[in-house]
Design a protein around this motif. Structure first.
Motif, PDB file in Angstrom:
ATOM      1  N   GLY A 108     100.286  52.947 -51.100  1.00 42.09           N
ATOM      2  CA  GLY A 108     101.564  53.541 -51.450  1.00 42.09           C
ATOM      3  C   GLY A 108     102.718  52.649 -51.031  1.00 42.09           C
ATOM      4  N   GLN A 125     103.218  58.809 -60.944  1.00 36.51           N
ATOM      5  CA  GLN A 125     102.028  58.270 -61.571  1.00 36.51           C
ATOM      6  C   GLN A 125     102.210  56.755 -61.680  1.00 36.51           C
ATOM      7  N   GLN A 135      97.202  62.724 -48.779  1.00 38.74           N
ATOM      8  CA  GLN A 135      96.791  63.081 -50.124  1.00 38.74           C
ATOM      9  C   GLN A 135      95.275  63.184 -50.197  1.00 38.74           C
ATOM     10  N   GLY A 180      97.716  57.842 -52.018  1.00 45.38           N
ATOM     11  CA  GLY A 180      97.415  58.009 -53.434  1.00 45.38           C
ATOM     12  C   GLY A 180      96.048  58.587 -53.731  1.00 45.38           C
ATOM     13  N   LEU A 198      96.787  55.899 -60.722  1.00 46.17           N
ATOM     14  CA  LEU A 198      96.944  56.201 -59.304  1.00 46.17           C
ATOM     15  C   LEU A 198      98.094  57.200 -59.200  1.00 46.17           C
ATOM     16  N   TYR A 199      97.845  58.320 -58.569  1.00 43.66           N
ATOM     17  CA  TYR A 199      98.868  59.355 -58.431  1.00 43.66           C
ATOM     18  C   TYR A 199      99.327  59.395 -56.977  1.00 43.66           C
ATOM     19  N   PHE A 200     100.625  59.211 -56.804  1.00 44.13           N
ATOM     20  CA  PHE A 200     101.193  59.207 -55.462  1.00 44.13           C
ATOM     21  C   PHE A 200     102.033  60.441 -55.232  1.00 44.13           C
ATOM     22  N   GLN A 240      93.259  58.054 -56.700  1.00 42.32           N
ATOM     23  CA  GLN A 240      92.861  57.257 -57.866  1.00 42.32           C
ATOM     24  C   GLN A 240      92.058  58.156 -58.800  1.00 42.32           C
ATOM     25  N   CYS A 244      98.720  67.422 -51.746  1.00 43.35           N
ATOM     26  CA  CYS A 244      99.589  66.590 -50.922  1.00 43.35           C
ATOM     27  C   CYS A 244     100.160  67.401 -49.770  1.00 43.35           C
ATOM     28  N   TRP A 280     106.124  63.613 -56.925  1.00 40.63           N
ATOM     29  CA  TRP A 280     104.877  63.121 -57.507  1.00 40.63           C
ATOM     30  C   TRP A 280     105.200  61.973 -58.459  1.00 40.63           C
TER      31      TRP A 280
END
Lengths: 113, 110
Positions: free
Chosen positions: B43, A36, A6, A107, A88-90, A109, A23, A34
């Motif tokens: 993660g 959040q 990412q 992730g 945080l977006y994974f 941030q 990603c 995705w």
């Protein structure tokens, strides 16, 4: 190392702006997810793609959009950003459409100031 | 829609003891349940998956059970170590979207 990449790792921006999170899934994985994650919400599912097609949608805001490209990488676009979008977006990937064994990236941030 | 409930209170246990974490789901029985470990700022990492027709699954010091009558999965860590300290997430699986619980924070005290 999960094999999911990412970028960027950190993003600081202002309210009203637009950002793109990227990603790259594990080699060979067709599904991209995705999520959040904020402190008080846990992992919230946003959207899933399978081999370029949207497969499932969660509580994704209209200001957010995503796509998966022919090379299977995915982008999450966040626009008209608000303070509450800070999180945080994974991204995660898996090998098939059964949603077993998700592999997560480290992730992005996002801080909206 | 499916909801996953985990005890939001942190679990503190002594090193060497068995930690037991609970995951309850509402509505329909999922095809399987998954457990993940998440360290701060990282993660989630997949640990174990148990299917609806399986009662128990083991992997080294980890054991997971699935009780469709109680709508519950239990996650056990035997002989716990300080390195096991993390947040553990339960998630549904199947052809619907993957829904995660909020996780239970485990602290193993030396």
């Amino acid at each position: 190392d999960s094999g999911v990449t990412q970028t960027p790792k950190h993003l600081i921006t202002a309210t009203g702006q637009r950002v793109t999170l990227r990603c790259s899934p594990r080699s060979g994985d067709l599904s991209v997810y995705w999520y959040q994650q904020s402190l008080d919400q846990g992992l919230q599912f946003l959207i899933q793609y399978y081999n370029g097609e949207e497969r499932a949608k969660g509580n994704i805001l209209e200001r957010f959009s995503a796509q998966q490209f022919p090379d299977l990488h995915s982008e999450l676009n966040l626009s008209s950003l608000e303070l509450g979008d800070s999180a945080l977006y994974f991204c995660a990937s898996s090998g098939d459409r059964t949603n077993e064994k998700l592999f997560f990236g480290s992730g992005t941030q996002l801080s909206v100031l | 829609s499916q909801k996953i409930e985990q005890n939001s209170e942190a679990l503190n246990i002594q090193e060497g003891k068995t930690a037991t974490l609970t995951c309850n789901y509402t509505n329909y029985s999922p095809a399987y349940l998954q457990w993940y470990r998440q360290d701060p700022g990282r993660g989630p990492v997949f640990l174990l998956l148990i299917r609806e027709n399986e009662k128990e699954k083991r992997k080294e010091r980890l054991k997971v059970t699935f009780d469709t009558t109680l709508k519950q999965s239990l996650f056990h860590i035997t002989a716990s170590q300080p390195a096991d300290s993390a947040t553990y997430l339960c998630a549904t699986g199947g052809y619907q979207k993957v829904t995660f619980g909020t996780g239970t924070k485990l602290q193993v005290i030396p």
